[in-house]
Scaffold this motif. Sequence first.
Motif, mmCIF file in Angstrom:
data_model
loop_
_atom_site.group_PDB
_atom_site.id
_atom_site.type_symbol
_atom_site.label_atom_id
_atom_site.label_comp_id
_atom_site.label_asym_id
_atom_site.label_seq_id
_atom_site.Cartn_x
_atom_site.Cartn_y
_atom_site.Cartn_z
ATOM 1 N N ASP A 1 11.392 23.235 44.590
ATOM 2 C CA ASP A 1 9.966 22.918 44.595
ATOM 3 C C ASP A 1 9.123 24.067 44.031
ATOM 4 O O ASP A 1 7.898 23.958 43.977
ATOM 5 N N HIS B 1 2.949 31.058 57.219
ATOM 6 C CA HIS B 1 2.013 29.970 57.480
ATOM 7 C C HIS B 1 0.587 30.503 57.410
ATOM 8 O O HIS B 1 0.295 31.618 57.875
ATOM 9 N N ARG C 1 15.791 22.607 48.891
ATOM 10 C CA ARG C 1 14.552 21.857 48.663
ATOM 11 C C ARG C 1 13.401 22.803 48.333
ATOM 12 O O ARG C 1 12.587 22.525 47.438
ATOM 13 N N SER D 1 13.982 18.776 62.107
ATOM 14 C CA SER D 1 12.637 18.221 61.947
ATOM 15 C C SER D 1 11.642 19.229 61.366
ATOM 16 O O SER D 1 10.457 18.939 61.271
ATOM 17 N N ILE D 2 12.102 20.409 60.981
ATOM 18 C CA ILE D 2 11.205 21.403 60.395
ATOM 19 C C ILE D 2 10.926 21.062 58.932
ATOM 20 O O ILE D 2 11.663 20.315 58.297
ATOM 21 N N GLY D 3 9.844 21.608 58.400
ATOM 22 C CA GLY D 3 9.558 21.484 56.980
ATOM 23 C C GLY D 3 10.107 22.683 56.224
ATOM 24 O O GLY D 3 10.666 23.606 56.822
ATOM 25 N N TYR D 4 9.937 22.668 54.906
ATOM 26 C CA TYR D 4 10.440 23.790 54.114
ATOM 27 C C TYR D 4 9.325 24.574 53.424
ATOM 28 O O TYR D 4 9.587 25.466 52.623
ATOM 29 N N GLU D 5 8.069 24.274 53.749
ATOM 30 C CA GLU D 5 6.956 24.939 53.076
ATOM 31 C C GLU D 5 6.960 26.441 53.338
ATOM 32 O O GLU D 5 6.662 27.245 52.443
ATOM 33 N N PHE E 1 17.410 22.983 53.425
ATOM 34 C CA PHE E 1 16.004 23.385 53.400
ATOM 35 C C PHE E 1 15.783 24.445 52.320
ATOM 36 O O PHE E 1 14.751 24.434 51.636
ATOM 37 N N SER F 1 3.336 20.890 62.113
ATOM 38 C CA SER F 1 4.791 20.749 62.075
ATOM 39 C C SER F 1 5.342 20.551 63.467
ATOM 40 O O SER F 1 4.852 21.136 64.433
#
Length: 349
Positions: free
Chosen positions: A25, A128, A21, A295-299, A18, A286
């Motif tokens: 990005d 977030h 990535r 299953s988490i995102g990396y934002e 994560f 999420s």
Amino acid sequence: MGKIYNFGIIGLGTIARFHARAINDIPNARFYAGYDPVEGRAQSFASEFGGKAYSDLDAFLSDKQMDIVTITTPSGCHRDVSIAALDAGFDIIVEKPLEITVSRCNDIIEAAKRNGRKLGTVFQSRYHDSSRVVKDAIDKGRLGKLVMVDAYVKWYRSQEYYDSGAWRGTLAIDGGGALMNQSIHAVDLLQWFGGDVEEVCGISDICSHTNIEVEDVLVSTVKFKNGALGVIEASTAVWPGFYKRIEILGTEGSIVLEEESIKEWRFKDENEDDELIRMRFSSTISGGGASDPKSIGYEGHKKEFEDFIEAVEHDRKPLVDGVEGRKAVSIIEAVYKSCREGVPIKVDR
């Protein structure tokens, strides 16, 4: 474009992916090098994400082409490699928790001060957009006097999850169970939203897993210094697992945050932006890892790393520095002591 920041990663397990990535990005960042002592893991990681592979820590830390190092080893292994990276002259970002005790957190914080380096702790939930909107409303006093601030993390982890790594479920390296490992993001938001915690009183148990030393269910009361009360409920034994939930309840308004979604946004005195906020943040964004840690995102990581780069560029503290990262560990350490001794425990800040 200006400078490109070269990131190195120490420890190339699940969460490192994560990090890589997120780094790749960011327009002015790139994954540059990774270190892992397990034979072949660094090379495999570098093949997937680009960059150089190291299986020798001294050689990795001697590569001065790196600008920032992130630490993604198991929790109880953060201190030594963090201090080594700081002593080698790198600014570092440490995956949660900063360490598994306040004392070990302090060792890292002191090493950063001694070397004049930046130190960040990964608490991506603070980044977030919904979390920032909630924090702004609290800081503006829209909820009035805070009455209750509660955190619920009722997740599921299979026995295979704990069996997948010898360090999982151990006190020495995992540092704790459902509270320290899975619920620490909620504990961080609890104190970020609610303010300093004065006292906790907890009880814990192992309900469904075998061959682990740490709790898979825990409940604690929380007393805040501002007079508010609350609870923390944490589990990895609840099938199928449910979204992380934070409730902030006051005399003039109440907010309920479920993962990145705002489920309740209600105030005695409404303003023109309130309906827009309800519409914007009403849907869940999420899965949050309720039943699957992958299953988490990396934002959120991306936003935190971007803030850290800006902190380096402008010589300011990152929004979540080492001192901020220590706060959740301090609360958790007090809860664990309360569980062991059966009495309320004051939180040492």
